[in-house]
Design an enzyme around this catalytic site. Structure first.
Site, PDB file in Angstrom:
ATOM      1  N   CYS A   1       0.878  -1.179   0.000  1.00 32.72           N
ATOM      2  CA  CYS A   1       0.000   0.000   0.000  1.00 32.72           C
ATOM      3  C   CYS A   1       0.910   1.222   0.000  1.00 32.72           C
ATOM      4  O   CYS A   1       1.968   1.204  -0.617  1.00 32.72           O
ATOM      5  CB  CYS A   1      -0.942  -0.010   1.210  1.00 32.72           C
ATOM      6  SG  CYS A   1      -0.086  -0.070   2.796  1.00 32.72           S
ATOM      7  N   GLY A   2       0.540   2.304   0.682  1.00 34.21           N
ATOM      8  CA  GLY A   2       1.389   3.482   0.735  1.00 34.21           C
ATOM      9  C   GLY A   2       2.542   3.323   1.711  1.00 34.21           C
ATOM     10  O   GLY A   2       3.694   3.572   1.382  1.00 34.21           O
TER      11      GLY A   2
END
Length: 284
Positions: free
Chosen positions: A241-242
């Site tokens: 993800c981030g």
């Protein structure tokens, strides 16, 4: 409403029934992105589920790393958790102030450390409060409790392992970021990162797995969402993800489906997007 499972996800009704259990420990793992303009600790101090301890994702981390809130060394995790009075023999329930956002990260952290009796509160604090369940502003009384840790190394991947999986295709690499970020159509919220995604990764935005009230969709529905994204659920999965927080929501959804061969790429896009020698794909 899927049934409560104290190893993955429990309902607010389940927690209300078990709130007074002597071996229950509740963690508030609220954490927000800078653009959300919310202060997790201040909100915890003002109102939390009775008995909850505050779990600081940014502090219970490897502060030697340049990357945000990486998994801490085993000794640090043990000492912080022990100081919270959480340990062997406890059933843990972890929640956050968004509904289901950062709590899954802490569920994954405990699983990585070998503790399986931990569940995320489905719908989190917003649902708990909306239903009129109690909160308090008093800090809990804490007694030290030893925690035995058996680190499950297969549950976390580093950049070298992810790069190999990207080339070999022996894992499904699944990205939990929104579709526009995955396709590289919008700039990353963190400065200095390239836009796009890991080559050969698939996109299952974490928000698509959730209902409007922040609860997780049924295992049947989440399985259909992964399949619609062309994820081969017969393969083991690496989740990204981030910065390693919302990837854990994908891990929780897979675990609920009975798919237990999953790992989180801890550095996620904060790391991959930073190094120009790593390939980036854009578009679908």
């Amino acid at each position: 409403m899927p049934h409560s499972d104290p190893k993955t996800l429990v309902s607010t009704d389940w927690l209300a029934k078990h709130l007074k259990d002597p071996d229950l420990r509740i963690l508030d793992a609220s954490w927000y992105l800078p653009d959300m303009n919310r202060d997790a600790k201040a909100e915890y101090d003002a109102a939390h589920i009775p008995g909850a301890r505050f779990f600081d994702i940014d502090e219970i981390a490897d502060l030697r790393s340049d990357l945000p809130h990486m998994m801490p060394p085993v000794e640090k995790f043990m000492s912080r958790v022990r100081a919270m009075g959480v340990g062997d023999g406890h059933q843990i329930v972890v929640y956050d102030g968004m509904g289901l956002f950062s709590a899954a990260r802490v569920w994954w952290m405990f699983r990585l450390m070998g503790h399986k009796d931990i569940a995320v509160l489905d719908g989190g604090l917003p649902k708990w409060q909306a239903e009129g369940h109690p909160t308090e502003d008093m800090p809990p009384v804490i007694r030290d409790r030893h925690m035995t840790v058996t680190r499950q190394a297969h549950m976390v991947k580093d950049v070298t392992q992810v790069a190999a999986a990207s080339k070999l295709g022996d894992y499904e690499i699944i990205d939990a970021r929104g579709a526009e970020r995955f396709r590289g159509e919008v700039p990353e919220p963190r400065e200095g990162l390239r836009a796009g995604h890991i080559p050969n990764s698939k996109n299952v935005p974490f928000a698509t797995l959730l209902n409007a009230d922040g609860t997780m969709k049924s295992p049947e529905d989440t399985r259909a969402i992964f399949e619609a994204a062309n994820v081969n659920l017969d393969k083991p999965a690496i989740l990204s993800c981030g910065s390693g927080v919302t990837a854990a929501i994908l891990a929780l959804a897979l675990e609920r489906q009975g798919h237990d061969r999953h790992a989180v790429y801890d550095g996620s896009w904060s790391e991959w997007g930073m190094y120009s020698d790593l390939k980036v794909e854009t578009g679908e």
